[in-house]
Enzyme design. Structure first.
Site, PDB file in Angstrom:
ATOM      1  N   LYS A  15       0.826  -1.212   0.000  1.00  0.00           N
ATOM      2  CA  LYS A  15       0.000   0.000   0.000  1.00  0.00           C
ATOM      3  C   LYS A  15       0.862   1.264   0.000  1.00  0.00           C
ATOM      4  O   LYS A  15       0.629   2.181  -0.774  1.00  0.00           O
ATOM      5  CB  LYS A  15      -0.920   0.036   1.228  1.00  0.00           C
ATOM      6  CG  LYS A  15      -1.865  -1.114   1.369  1.00  0.00           C
ATOM      7  CD  LYS A  15      -2.816  -0.901   2.520  1.00  0.00           C
ATOM      8  CE  LYS A  15      -2.119  -0.750   3.859  1.00  0.00           C
ATOM      9  NZ  LYS A  15      -1.380  -1.958   4.270  1.00  0.00           N
ATOM     10  N   ARG A  90      -8.953   2.207   9.936  1.00  0.00           N
ATOM     11  CA  ARG A  90      -8.598   0.826  10.244  1.00  0.00           C
ATOM     12  C   ARG A  90      -9.799   0.022  10.740  1.00  0.00           C
ATOM     13  O   ARG A  90      -9.733  -1.205  10.805  1.00  0.00           O
ATOM     14  CB  ARG A  90      -7.497   0.784  11.318  1.00  0.00           C
ATOM     15  CG  ARG A  90      -6.141   1.238  10.834  1.00  0.00           C
ATOM     16  CD  ARG A  90      -5.083   1.035  11.895  1.00  0.00           C
ATOM     17  NE  ARG A  90      -3.775   1.493  11.467  1.00  0.00           N
ATOM     18  CZ  ARG A  90      -2.922   0.790  10.750  1.00  0.00           C
ATOM     19  NH1 ARG A  90      -3.243  -0.429  10.376  1.00  0.00           N
ATOM     20  NH2 ARG A  90      -1.745   1.284  10.401  1.00  0.00           N
ATOM     21  N   ARG A 129      13.159  -7.055   4.161  1.00  0.00           N
ATOM     22  CA  ARG A 129      13.429  -5.615   4.267  1.00  0.00           C
ATOM     23  C   ARG A 129      14.625  -5.343   5.175  1.00  0.00           C
ATOM     24  O   ARG A 129      14.791  -5.975   6.205  1.00  0.00           O
ATOM     25  CB  ARG A 129      12.196  -4.877   4.809  1.00  0.00           C
ATOM     26  CG  ARG A 129      11.100  -4.704   3.799  1.00  0.00           C
ATOM     27  CD  ARG A 129      10.123  -3.614   4.153  1.00  0.00           C
ATOM     28  NE  ARG A 129       9.475  -3.772   5.441  1.00  0.00           N
ATOM     29  CZ  ARG A 129       8.197  -3.444   5.671  1.00  0.00           C
ATOM     30  NH1 ARG A 129       7.451  -2.978   4.686  1.00  0.00           N
ATOM     31  NH2 ARG A 129       7.667  -3.596   6.878  1.00  0.00           N
ATOM     32  N   ARG A 162      14.455  -4.504  11.190  1.00  0.00           N
ATOM     33  CA  ARG A 162      13.666  -4.034  12.320  1.00  0.00           C
ATOM     34  C   ARG A 162      13.008  -5.211  13.017  1.00  0.00           C
ATOM     35  O   ARG A 162      12.659  -6.209  12.389  1.00  0.00           O
ATOM     36  CB  ARG A 162      12.592  -3.048  11.845  1.00  0.00           C
ATOM     37  CG  ARG A 162      13.151  -1.811  11.165  1.00  0.00           C
ATOM     38  CD  ARG A 162      12.065  -0.811  10.848  1.00  0.00           C
ATOM     39  NE  ARG A 162      10.894  -1.423  10.211  1.00  0.00           N
ATOM     40  CZ  ARG A 162       9.819  -0.750   9.831  1.00  0.00           C
ATOM     41  NH1 ARG A 162       9.754   0.540  10.013  1.00  0.00           N
ATOM     42  NH2 ARG A 162       8.796  -1.376   9.255  1.00  0.00           N
ATOM     43  N   ARG A 173       0.709  -9.413  13.220  1.00  0.00           N
ATOM     44  CA  ARG A 173       0.105  -8.248  12.565  1.00  0.00           C
ATOM     45  C   ARG A 173      -0.986  -8.674  11.584  1.00  0.00           C
ATOM     46  O   ARG A 173      -2.025  -8.016  11.470  1.00  0.00           O
ATOM     47  CB  ARG A 173       1.187  -7.430  11.844  1.00  0.00           C
ATOM     48  CG  ARG A 173       2.130  -6.698  12.781  1.00  0.00           C
ATOM     49  CD  ARG A 173       3.293  -6.094  12.049  1.00  0.00           C
ATOM     50  NE  ARG A 173       2.873  -5.050  11.127  1.00  0.00           N
ATOM     51  CZ  ARG A 173       3.660  -4.555  10.159  1.00  0.00           C
ATOM     52  NH1 ARG A 173       4.872  -5.030   9.981  1.00  0.00           N
ATOM     53  NH2 ARG A 173       3.221  -3.599   9.376  1.00  0.00           N
TER      54      ARG A 173
END
Length: 217
Positions: A15, A90, A129, A162, A173
């Site tokens: 997104k 959300r 990532r 991270r 998540r």
């Protein structure tokens, strides 16, 4: 193209990347709630101080705080010619607040793009990532590797993964998304605004697909 749109989709569906590309192409602001939170917390605004109480404890920020940040952002003049909302709403409750606020401003949403992606693809994307701790640049070991492995192209700092990019965190998540945010899809389907976009493809292909959808709208 003056378009007011919302991007939905699970974490890692792309997104944010699509929103940035399209905001640049369409010359409209990309409004990221993540960016808003960071701004308010960094600058110790009243809303930022309130939000930090919850984020420091790993809790969700209450709707009234998040809604307040969004309302403040929509007082700025750059949203009048269109915008892309990324990360908000959300929940259906936030969606109702947003709809009421935008109706008052006479800026109703034109389209809601739901970027879909399979869990395996999302996990591969996010675990790959790597972030520069100095300048914040983001790389990917497969899709966007640095010139020198594990070293930032811009400042030579050692890249890090991270904590929230670990597989365990991603699974949590996704679980939260499916429980709390997925009902938004049903909400916007009922409004007739929702359009699904296959997020498993390359960025450029998805961008062209979205631009075609916007032209048809």
């Amino acid at each position: 193209m003056k378009t007011r749109m919302i991007f939905l989709g699970p974490p890692g569906a792309g997104k944010g990347s699509q929103a940035k590309i399209l905001a640049n192409k369409l010359n409209i602001p990309h409004i990221s709630t993540g960016d808003m939170f960071r701004y308010h917390i960094k600058n110790n605004t009243k809303l930022g101080i309130e939000a930090k109480k919850y984020t420091d404890q790993g809790q969700l920020v209450p709707d009234e705080v998040t809604n307040g940040m969004v309302k403040e952002r929509f007082n700025e003049s750059d949203v009048k010619d269109g915008f892309i909302l990324d990360g908000y709403p959300r929940t259906p409750e936030q969606a109702l607040y947003l709809e009421s606020m935008l109706n008052e401003l006479k800026m109703p949403i034109d389209i809601v793009l739901n970027i879909t992606s399979e869990d395996e693809v999302i996990i591969r994307r996010i675990t790959g990532r790597r972030t520069c701790p100095v300048c914040g640049s983001i790389y990917h070991i497969d899709n966007f590797p640095p010139k020198v492995p594990n070293i930032c192209d811009k400042d030579g700092a050692t890249l890090v993964q991270r904590k929230d990019d670990s597989k365990e965190t991603i699974m949590k998540r996704l679980e939260v998304y499916n429980k709390e945010t997925y009902p938004l899809i049903a909400y916007y389907t009922q409004t007739g605004l929702l359009v699904d976009v296959d997020g498993n493809r390359d960025l450029e292909v998805i961008t062209n697909d979205v631009l075609e959808i916007l032209e048809q709208k």
